[in-house]
Design a protein around this motif. Structure first.
Motif, short mmCIF file in Angstrom:
data_model
loop_
_atom_site.label_atom_id
_atom_site.label_comp_id
_atom_site.label_asym_id
_atom_site.label_seq_id
_atom_site.Cartn_x
_atom_site.Cartn_y
_atom_site.Cartn_z
N ASN A 192 0.83 -1.23 0.00
CA ASN A 192 0.00 0.00 0.00
C ASN A 192 0.85 1.27 0.00
N SER A 193 2.11 1.15 0.42
CA SER A 193 3.00 2.31 0.42
C SER A 193 3.65 2.54 -0.94
N GLY A 194 3.44 1.59 -1.88
CA GLY A 194 3.98 1.76 -3.22
C GLY A 194 5.11 0.84 -3.58
N VAL A 195 5.47 -0.06 -2.68
CA VAL A 195 6.54 -1.02 -2.96
C VAL A 195 6.01 -2.12 -3.88
N LYS A 196 6.69 -2.36 -5.01
CA LYS A 196 6.21 -3.31 -6.01
C LYS A 196 7.13 -4.51 -6.21
N TRP A 197 8.31 -4.49 -5.58
CA TRP A 197 9.20 -5.65 -5.71
C TRP A 197 9.99 -5.82 -4.42
N ALA A 198 10.51 -7.02 -4.24
CA ALA A 198 11.22 -7.34 -3.00
C ALA A 198 12.29 -8.39 -3.25
N TYR A 199 13.37 -8.27 -2.51
CA TYR A 199 14.37 -9.33 -2.44
C TYR A 199 14.46 -9.79 -0.99
N VAL A 200 14.55 -11.11 -0.83
CA VAL A 200 14.55 -11.75 0.48
C VAL A 200 15.83 -12.54 0.66
N LYS A 201 16.50 -12.35 1.78
CA LYS A 201 17.68 -13.17 2.05
C LYS A 201 17.27 -14.63 2.19
N ALA A 202 17.93 -15.49 1.42
CA ALA A 202 17.67 -16.93 1.52
C ALA A 202 18.76 -17.62 2.32
N THR A 203 20.03 -17.32 2.00
CA THR A 203 21.14 -18.09 2.56
C THR A 203 22.34 -17.20 2.82
N GLY B 69 12.43 -11.88 -5.46
CA GLY B 69 13.55 -12.76 -5.70
C GLY B 69 14.28 -13.02 -4.40
N ALA B 70 15.35 -13.80 -4.48
CA ALA B 70 16.11 -14.18 -3.30
C ALA B 70 17.56 -13.72 -3.44
N ASP C 49 19.75 -24.47 -3.97
CA ASP C 49 19.07 -25.58 -3.30
C ASP C 49 18.18 -25.14 -2.14
N HIS C 50 18.33 -23.89 -1.71
CA HIS C 50 17.58 -23.41 -0.54
C HIS C 50 16.88 -22.08 -0.81
N GLY C 51 16.22 -21.99 -1.94
CA GLY C 51 15.35 -20.84 -2.20
C GLY C 51 15.82 -19.89 -3.27
N GLY C 52 17.04 -20.06 -3.77
CA GLY C 52 17.59 -19.10 -4.70
C GLY C 52 17.40 -19.42 -6.17
N GLY C 53 16.54 -20.37 -6.49
CA GLY C 53 16.31 -20.73 -7.89
C GLY C 53 15.50 -19.68 -8.63
N THR D 275 29.02 -16.97 -10.03
CA THR D 275 28.11 -16.56 -11.11
C THR D 275 28.02 -17.61 -12.21
N ASN D 276 29.14 -18.26 -12.54
CA ASN D 276 29.11 -19.32 -13.55
C ASN D 276 28.26 -20.49 -13.08
N THR D 277 28.40 -20.85 -11.83
CA THR D 277 27.62 -21.97 -11.28
C THR D 277 26.15 -21.62 -11.23
N TYR D 278 25.83 -20.40 -10.80
CA TYR D 278 24.43 -19.99 -10.76
C TYR D 278 23.80 -20.00 -12.14
N LYS D 279 24.54 -19.53 -13.13
CA LYS D 279 24.03 -19.53 -14.52
C LYS D 279 23.80 -20.96 -15.01
N ALA D 280 24.72 -21.86 -14.68
CA ALA D 280 24.57 -23.25 -15.11
C ALA D 280 23.36 -23.92 -14.44
N ARG D 281 23.08 -23.55 -13.21
CA ARG D 281 21.97 -24.16 -12.47
C ARG D 281 20.62 -23.58 -12.86
#
Length: 278
Positions: free
Chosen positions: A92-103, A128-129, A149-153, A192-198
């Motif tokens: 309601n305050s105007g926030v339209k996106w969020a990032y949440v710490k996963a790990t 996103g995470a 493996d714990h929320g960051g996909g 970053t290479n591993t994240y891209k591959a996954r």
């Protein structure tokens, strides 16, 4: 002829006291002794780090951005530090996106991740995470895999942003985690290479220009592939790290009106959707 005179017991006590006082004075004035012990005591427990934790200490806390900036979309980032978040109030305050710490590292998962990640989605936000990197605890590949493996996909549902590598000041010790500049670049590339591959997506890199300059030598090689989320608590993002001609997101304050750190996406809402869709 020299006559030996026994030392006065009173004088001996005074001498010992003087030595003790001198030692204490030296301890309090030599850098890296008492001060180092105090700073070690002030360190958070492992797992308590969060996005932008070092910005105020190292870069300072500035004013909120000026009103009326064109084509930006307001966002927030949260961690276990915020607990259960009031997502309707943020929406309601105007926030339209969020990032949440996963790990963090390969040893911590945010215990509030479900409420925060699903709650932001349920209220209508694109979310996103993020992963708080500790390059001294495990390899980049190991941490990227732990994150996924714990929320960051990622999934192409129009509501999920690519994962974020939060790489910044070390709240637990040496600023650059004991790595040389070239070793830090290699660690980031491994992640970053591993994240891209996954996931098929290039991870967003969250950092601050001052940290990036000190700890990577202002390396320019990620700008062509990885979106930049820059941290600077001031009225403008300022000079960006080398390799990036523009920022994708800007964390501009840690003192949001409701909860969490506040951010601006550098574009209108449809561009945010495009980032989510890949």
């Amino acid at each position: 002829m020299h006559v030996h005179r026994p030392r006065s017991p009173h004088r001996s006590r005074l001498t010992a006291a003087g030595v003790l006082l001198a030692a204490l004075s030296l301890l309090l004035t030599v850098p890296g002794t008492a001060q180092a012990a105090a700073s070690a005591d002030d360190r958070p427990a492992r797992g308590e780090a969060r996005l932008g934790m070092g910005v105020v200490e190292h870069d300072g806390q500035g004013a909120l951005p000026p009103e009326g900036l064109a084509a930006t979309t307001e966002g927030v980032d949260v961690s276990g530090h915020q607990g259960n978040v009031d997502w309707p109030a943020l929406w309601n305050s105007g926030v339209k996106w969020a990032y949440v710490k996963a790990t963090e590292g390969t040893y911590y998962q945010n215990e509030y991740f479900g409420q925060q990640y699903n709650g932001s989605y349920d209220i209508g936000m694109i979310r996103g995470a993020y992963h708080f990197a500790t390059p001294d605890s495990a390899s980049g590949a190991a941490q990227a895999n732990y994150f996924v493996d714990h929320g960051g996909g990622w999934s192409k549902d129009g509501k999920t942003l690519p994962g974020v590598l939060d790489i910044e000041w070390n709240p637990y010790g040496a600023t650059c985690y004991g790595l040389s500049q070239s070793a830090m670049v290699d660690w980031i590339r491994d992640f970053t290479n591993t994240y891209k591959a996954r996931t098929g997506r290039d991870a967003v890199i969250y950092t601050a220009t001052s940290w990036w300059t000190e700890c990577t030598g202002n390396y320019a090689g990620f700008g062509a592939t990885n979106p930049l989320w820059v941290a600077r608590y001031a009225e403008a993002p300022g000079t960006l790290p080398a390799g990036w001609d523009f920022h994708t997101m800007w964390q501009y304050t840690s003192t949001g009106p409701i909860v969490g750190d506040h951010n601006q996406f550098n574009g209108a809402y449809d561009r945010l959707q495009a980032l989510a869709n890949g």
